[in-house]
Design a protein around this motif. Structure first.
Motif, PDB file in Angstrom:
ATOM      1  N   ILE A 134      -3.117   9.112  -4.536  1.00  0.00           N
ATOM      2  CA  ILE A 134      -2.361   8.793  -3.308  1.00  0.00           C
ATOM      3  C   ILE A 134      -1.408   9.968  -3.026  1.00  0.00           C
ATOM      4  O   ILE A 134      -0.343  10.071  -3.626  1.00  0.00           O
ATOM      5  CB  ILE A 134      -1.542   7.484  -3.454  1.00  0.00           C
ATOM      6  N   PRO A 135      -1.792  10.871  -2.117  1.00  0.00           N
ATOM      7  CA  PRO A 135      -0.919  12.012  -1.802  1.00  0.00           C
ATOM      8  C   PRO A 135       0.379  11.568  -1.123  1.00  0.00           C
ATOM      9  O   PRO A 135       0.440  10.488  -0.539  1.00  0.00           O
ATOM     10  CB  PRO A 135      -1.771  12.857  -0.844  1.00  0.00           C
ATOM     11  N   GLN A 136       1.381  12.436  -1.191  1.00  0.00           N
ATOM     12  CA  GLN A 136       2.698  12.112  -0.613  1.00  0.00           C
ATOM     13  C   GLN A 136       2.637  11.836   0.887  1.00  0.00           C
ATOM     14  O   GLN A 136       3.432  11.076   1.414  1.00  0.00           O
ATOM     15  CB  GLN A 136       3.669  13.268  -0.859  1.00  0.00           C
ATOM     16  N   ARG A 137       1.708  12.469   1.587  1.00  0.00           N
ATOM     17  CA  ARG A 137       1.728  12.359   3.051  1.00  0.00           C
ATOM     18  C   ARG A 137       1.070  11.074   3.567  1.00  0.00           C
ATOM     19  O   ARG A 137       1.144  10.767   4.746  1.00  0.00           O
ATOM     20  CB  ARG A 137       1.058  13.586   3.678  1.00  0.00           C
ATOM     21  N   TRP A 138       0.407  10.302   2.679  1.00  0.00           N
ATOM     22  CA  TRP A 138      -0.277   9.086   3.131  1.00  0.00           C
ATOM     23  C   TRP A 138       0.718   8.025   3.599  1.00  0.00           C
ATOM     24  O   TRP A 138       1.822   7.901   3.074  1.00  0.00           O
ATOM     25  CB  TRP A 138      -1.146   8.521   2.006  1.00  0.00           C
ATOM     26  N   SER A 139       0.301   7.228   4.570  1.00  0.00           N
ATOM     27  CA  SER A 139       1.177   6.193   5.152  1.00  0.00           C
ATOM     28  C   SER A 139       1.688   5.219   4.096  1.00  0.00           C
ATOM     29  O   SER A 139       2.854   4.813   4.128  1.00  0.00           O
ATOM     30  CB  SER A 139       0.421   5.425   6.246  1.00  0.00           C
ATOM     31  N   ILE A 140       0.821   4.846   3.154  1.00  0.00           N
ATOM     32  CA  ILE A 140       1.216   3.856   2.139  1.00  0.00           C
ATOM     33  C   ILE A 140       2.289   4.419   1.214  1.00  0.00           C
ATOM     34  O   ILE A 140       3.181   3.691   0.765  1.00  0.00           O
ATOM     35  CB  ILE A 140      -0.009   3.345   1.334  1.00  0.00           C
ATOM     36  N   ALA A 141       2.252   5.730   0.959  1.00  0.00           N
ATOM     37  CA  ALA A 141       3.296   6.362   0.134  1.00  0.00           C
ATOM     38  C   ALA A 141       4.634   6.317   0.870  1.00  0.00           C
ATOM     39  O   ALA A 141       5.679   6.035   0.275  1.00  0.00           O
ATOM     40  CB  ALA A 141       2.910   7.798  -0.202  1.00  0.00           C
ATOM     41  N   HIS A 142       4.601   6.567   2.178  1.00  0.00           N
ATOM     42  CA  HIS A 142       5.838   6.487   2.991  1.00  0.00           C
ATOM     43  C   HIS A 142       6.399   5.069   2.996  1.00  0.00           C
ATOM     44  O   HIS A 142       7.606   4.864   2.869  1.00  0.00           O
ATOM     45  CB  HIS A 142       5.560   6.949   4.422  1.00  0.00           C
ATOM     46  N   LEU A 143       5.508   4.087   3.145  1.00  0.00           N
ATOM     47  CA  LEU A 143       5.957   2.687   3.173  1.00  0.00           C
ATOM     48  C   LEU A 143       6.598   2.302   1.840  1.00  0.00           C
ATOM     49  O   LEU A 143       7.697   1.733   1.805  1.00  0.00           O
ATOM     50  CB  LEU A 143       4.771   1.755   3.474  1.00  0.00           C
ATOM     51  N   TYR A 144       5.911   2.643   0.739  1.00  0.00           N
ATOM     52  CA  TYR A 144       6.418   2.239  -0.582  1.00  0.00           C
ATOM     53  C   TYR A 144       7.729   2.961  -0.910  1.00  0.00           C
ATOM     54  O   TYR A 144       8.641   2.363  -1.469  1.00  0.00           O
ATOM     55  CB  TYR A 144       5.359   2.505  -1.659  1.00  0.00           C
ATOM     56  N   GLN A 145       7.832   4.240  -0.494  1.00  0.00           N
ATOM     57  CA  GLN A 145       9.072   4.977  -0.737  1.00  0.00           C
ATOM     58  C   GLN A 145      10.234   4.341   0.027  1.00  0.00           C
ATOM     59  O   GLN A 145      11.342   4.213  -0.506  1.00  0.00           O
ATOM     60  CB  GLN A 145       8.916   6.445  -0.322  1.00  0.00           C
ATOM     61  N   ALA A 146       9.968   3.906   1.258  1.00  0.00           N
ATOM     62  CA  ALA A 146      11.017   3.238   2.052  1.00  0.00           C
ATOM     63  C   ALA A 146      11.460   1.935   1.372  1.00  0.00           C
ATOM     64  O   ALA A 146      12.644   1.579   1.390  1.00  0.00           O
ATOM     65  CB  ALA A 146      10.520   2.970   3.464  1.00  0.00           C
ATOM     66  N   ILE A 147      10.498   1.226   0.749  1.00  0.00           N
ATOM     67  CA  ILE A 147      10.828  -0.003   0.008  1.00  0.00           C
ATOM     68  C   ILE A 147      11.675   0.344  -1.222  1.00  0.00           C
ATOM     69  O   ILE A 147      12.709  -0.280  -1.487  1.00  0.00           O
ATOM     70  CB  ILE A 147       9.535  -0.763  -0.397  1.00  0.00           C
ATOM     71  N   LEU A 148      11.232   1.390  -1.977  1.00  0.00           N
ATOM     72  CA  LEU A 148      11.983   1.813  -3.169  1.00  0.00           C
ATOM     73  C   LEU A 148      13.392   2.272  -2.795  1.00  0.00           C
ATOM     74  O   LEU A 148      14.345   2.064  -3.547  1.00  0.00           O
ATOM     75  CB  LEU A 148      11.242   2.945  -3.896  1.00  0.00           C
ATOM     76  N   ASN A 149      13.519   2.895  -1.619  1.00  0.00           N
ATOM     77  CA  ASN A 149      14.833   3.364  -1.154  1.00  0.00           C
ATOM     78  C   ASN A 149      15.728   2.222  -0.670  1.00  0.00           C
ATOM     79  O   ASN A 149      16.893   2.427  -0.381  1.00  0.00           O
ATOM     80  CB  ASN A 149      14.678   4.353   0.021  1.00  0.00           C
ATOM     81  N   GLY A 150      15.124   1.030  -0.496  1.00  0.00           N
ATOM     82  CA  GLY A 150      15.889  -0.118   0.017  1.00  0.00           C
ATOM     83  C   GLY A 150      16.286   0.046   1.475  1.00  0.00           C
ATOM     84  O   GLY A 150      17.360  -0.408   1.896  1.00  0.00           O
ATOM     85  N   GLU A 151      15.429   0.692   2.272  1.00  0.00           N
ATOM     86  CA  GLU A 151      15.771   0.928   3.684  1.00  0.00           C
ATOM     87  C   GLU A 151      15.786  -0.395   4.454  1.00  0.00           C
ATOM     88  O   GLU A 151      14.915  -1.235   4.280  1.00  0.00           O
ATOM     89  CB  GLU A 151      14.773   1.923   4.300  1.00  0.00           C
ATOM     90  N   GLU A 152      16.795  -0.537   5.315  1.00  0.00           N
ATOM     91  CA  GLU A 152      17.035  -1.866   5.931  1.00  0.00           C
ATOM     92  C   GLU A 152      15.931  -2.278   6.911  1.00  0.00           C
ATOM     93  O   GLU A 152      15.740  -3.460   7.154  1.00  0.00           O
ATOM     94  CB  GLU A 152      18.435  -1.919   6.569  1.00  0.00           C
ATOM     95  N   HIS A 153      15.176  -1.331   7.468  1.00  0.00           N
ATOM     96  CA  HIS A 153      14.177  -1.698   8.484  1.00  0.00           C
ATOM     97  C   HIS A 153      12.953  -2.402   7.888  1.00  0.00           C
ATOM     98  O   HIS A 153      12.176  -3.018   8.622  1.00  0.00           O
ATOM     99  CB  HIS A 153      13.725  -0.455   9.272  1.00  0.00           C
ATOM    100  N   ILE A 154      12.789  -2.301   6.587  1.00  0.00           N
ATOM    101  CA  ILE A 154      11.548  -2.758   5.940  1.00  0.00           C
ATOM    102  C   ILE A 154      11.202  -4.217   6.270  1.00  0.00           C
ATOM    103  O   ILE A 154      10.058  -4.545   6.570  1.00  0.00           O
ATOM    104  CB  ILE A 154      11.662  -2.569   4.399  1.00  0.00           C
ATOM    105  N   ALA A 155      12.204  -5.102   6.238  1.00  0.00           N
ATOM    106  CA  ALA A 155      11.947  -6.533   6.446  1.00  0.00           C
ATOM    107  C   ALA A 155      11.463  -6.833   7.860  1.00  0.00           C
ATOM    108  O   ALA A 155      10.861  -7.884   8.109  1.00  0.00           O
ATOM    109  CB  ALA A 155      13.210  -7.337   6.145  1.00  0.00           C
ATOM    110  N   ARG A 156      11.705  -5.911   8.804  1.00  0.00           N
ATOM    111  CA  ARG A 156      11.372  -6.199  10.206  1.00  0.00           C
ATOM    112  C   ARG A 156      10.033  -5.593  10.662  1.00  0.00           C
ATOM    113  O   ARG A 156       9.679  -5.659  11.827  1.00  0.00           O
ATOM    114  CB  ARG A 156      12.511  -5.707  11.111  1.00  0.00           C
ATOM    115  N   ILE A 157       9.278  -5.007   9.715  1.00  0.00           N
ATOM    116  CA  ILE A 157       8.014  -4.361  10.107  1.00  0.00           C
ATOM    117  C   ILE A 157       6.976  -5.398  10.547  1.00  0.00           C
ATOM    118  O   ILE A 157       6.741  -6.389   9.859  1.00  0.00           O
ATOM    119  CB  ILE A 157       7.430  -3.518   8.940  1.00  0.00           C
ATOM    120  N   ASP A 158       6.378  -5.137  11.698  1.00  0.00           N
ATOM    121  CA  ASP A 158       5.272  -5.977  12.186  1.00  0.00           C
ATOM    122  C   ASP A 158       3.972  -5.174  12.247  1.00  0.00           C
ATOM    123  O   ASP A 158       2.894  -5.732  12.171  1.00  0.00           O
ATOM    124  CB  ASP A 158       5.616  -6.507  13.589  1.00  0.00           C
TER     125      ASP A 158
END
Length: 532
Positions: A134-158
């Protein structure tokens, strides 16, 4: 001829492809013979905002509308008629990245493009979890990193999508994705031709403790393959694309794709055992596989063709930059001696001289590492030229070693495929600046990979042409006709390229050079440490 083209435009027998590259958005309208009738382009640049490489939604639409407007203006100017209908439209964009929206369709955080190396923690964890690179640039890596970072927008993703998927959704209302582009978001199940359900379950389990209101399968797009119906241009979509209001709704769109997939189509390398290599500032090769690789390699990324065949990608950051710098030095010398040579003459003379050099470059060694090189594990690079006291130091060998080394890191990645994994490759199609001097880059590439290398005149048409061909395939294919057959029969039948087979002495010479190249990496390491 222009009368036929005019009728094709009026009767909606055309197809339109628009590709959003990192520096240019290009629109290409094709006639019934798949050649361009009109084009439009818009230059743009990413912005670096809050440590993120991004493009704003305003810039995206301004660029799409401007490239469309220029293309439509060219139609009007040349043929005297407004562009009101099109047979089919396709959109493609730079792959990967992260675009997320809430239920109201509002963007939750700035678009994070493929250029952002900010997901190393997520990339490593997911590669481990899935046992899949899973390379760094893949969408799933960005999503998981945002979750690990505890970014507030995560709960509102549709909805999680990419640039091409976003534009397609806004123009058609459909949350869909071509499989080639989808394969750069999340791993694909090659049999089911959709996202890998086992890995989706693994991901959902991994984030269960977060108690998020969504599951991964709910926020990803639906995966489609080339030729599938991907919806039609809505009334709102037509107004968004063509601000003049001339374009009518109801035009079918093909599945949105990524620039890797459109590059494969534009070079006719979508069939198994074929591949294409793009060589310029950086160099990457894509090979369509007959079966999955035996294990995970950090040097090899896996994506798919627009039809869902597995593709291995070897990518090297450095190719021709250092080589160009040396040619520039010789240009300075020529001018100092009172000679004026144009660039074509200069490159042609020096490149052709390289073919007269010794097959192993006479013992010379060079590294064109202007930047780091992940295949050989360098975070930074230093361009180097090295020789021993008994090497054969002449201009032919000097030029040859710089052509060889431009492909050195790529060859290490390709050797994993061709030697360790015994991948079969019938030919590879070359495009990019490395091949500009006829016959030279081809012969060097054939020596490096030990496969025939072809160069086609159409290879320069690019991804906008590639996505237009996918739109054409969707509406014009015969029943059960594969994309490979369609391209061979309708598009590339008359466009035979020039093929250069590998010469055994060159192949042996390149292998001897690579032994030196691999051993000499210690010198490169020392240079990085010294020039801090």
């Amino acid at each position: 001829m222009s009368m036929e083209v005019k009728q094709a435009i009026q009767n909606g027998k055309t197809v339109l492809g628009i590709e959003l590259g990192s520096t240019r958005i290009k629109a290409v309208l094709l006639g019934e013979d798949h050649t361009p009738i009109a084009t439009g382009s818009h230059a743009w640049e990413n912005s670096y905002v809050n440590q993120i490489w991004t493009y704003s939604l305003d810039d995206i639409w301004k660029g799409v509308q401007d490239s469309y407007r220029q293309m439509a203006a060219e139609v009007k100017q040349r043929y005297g008629i407004p562009l009101q209908t099109i047979g089919a439209i396709g959109f493609s964009g730079m792959m990967h990245g992260y675009m997320v929206f809430n239920q109201a369709g509002e963007q939750l955080t700035a678009f994070r493009t493929w250029r952002n190396n900010i997901t190393e923690q997520a990339s490593k964890a997911l590669t481990e979890l899935f046992q899949y690179q899973i390379p760094q640039r893949w969408s799933i890596a960005h999503l998981y990193q945002a979750i690990l970072n505890g970014e507030e927008h995560i709960a509102r993703i549709d909805y999680l999508t990419t640039l091409a998927g976003y534009i397609h959704w806004k123009l058609t209302g459909r949350k869909v994705m071509g499989i080639g582009e989808a394969s750069g978001m999340f791993p694909i199940d090659l049999n089911a031709k959709t996202f890998n359900a086992t890995m989706i379950r693994q991901f959902n389990d991994a984030i269960a403790a977060q108690n998020l209101p969504w599951k991964l399968d709910h926020i990803l797009p639906q995966v489609l393959v080339a030729g599938d119906d991907a919806g039609v241009l809505t009334e709102e979509g037509a107004k968004l694309l063509d601000v003049s209001g001339e374009l009518q709704a109801g035009i079918p769109l093909c599945p949105p794709e990524g620039d890797a997939g459109t590059g494969m189509v534009a070079t006719n390398s979508v069939a198994k055992r074929t591949g294409n290599v793009s060589a310029g500032t950086s160099v990457f090769a894509m090979v369509v596989l007959e079966q999955e690789l035996s294990k995970v390699y950090t040097e090899i990324d896996l994506v798919t063709t627009p039809t869902g065949n597995l593709v291995a990608m070897a990518h090297s950051n450095n190719c021709s930059s250092d080589l160009n710098a040396w040619v520039g030095l010789f240009d300075e010398f020529a001018k100092a001696m009172g000679f004026q040579a144009d660039a074509n003459q200069l490159y042609g003379t020096l490149y052709n001289l390289a073919l007269q050099g010794d097959p192993d470059c006479g013992g010379l060694l060079a590294y064109g590492y202007l930047s780091g090189e992940h295949i050989t594990h360098f975070e930074e690079g230093r361009p180097l030229f090295v020789r021993s006291s008994d090497s054969t130091f002449n201009l032919a060998n000097f030029m040859r070693v710089h052509l060889y080394t431009a492909l050195g890191a790529l060859k290490i990645g390709m050797d994993i495929l061709l030697k360790q994994e015994a991948v079969k490759l019938d030919e590879i199609l070359g495009h990019g600046g490395f091949f500009k001097t006829e016959g030279v880059g081809q012969r060097i590439m054939a020596a490096a990979l030990n496969v025939p290398v072809s160069v086609m005149e159409t290879a320069g048409e690019g991804g906008a042409w590639g996505i237009a061909l996918l739109a054409s395939y969707m509406i014009n294919k015969a029943e059960n006709e594969t994309l490979e057959d369609y391209l061979n029969r309708n598009v590339f039948a008359e466009k035979a390229g020039k093929t250069v087979p590998p010469e055994p002495k060159d192949v042996a010479g390149f292998e001897a050079f690579m032994e030196r190249y691999t051993k000499g990496l210690a010198i490169e390491k020392a240079a990085v440490a010294y020039f801090q």
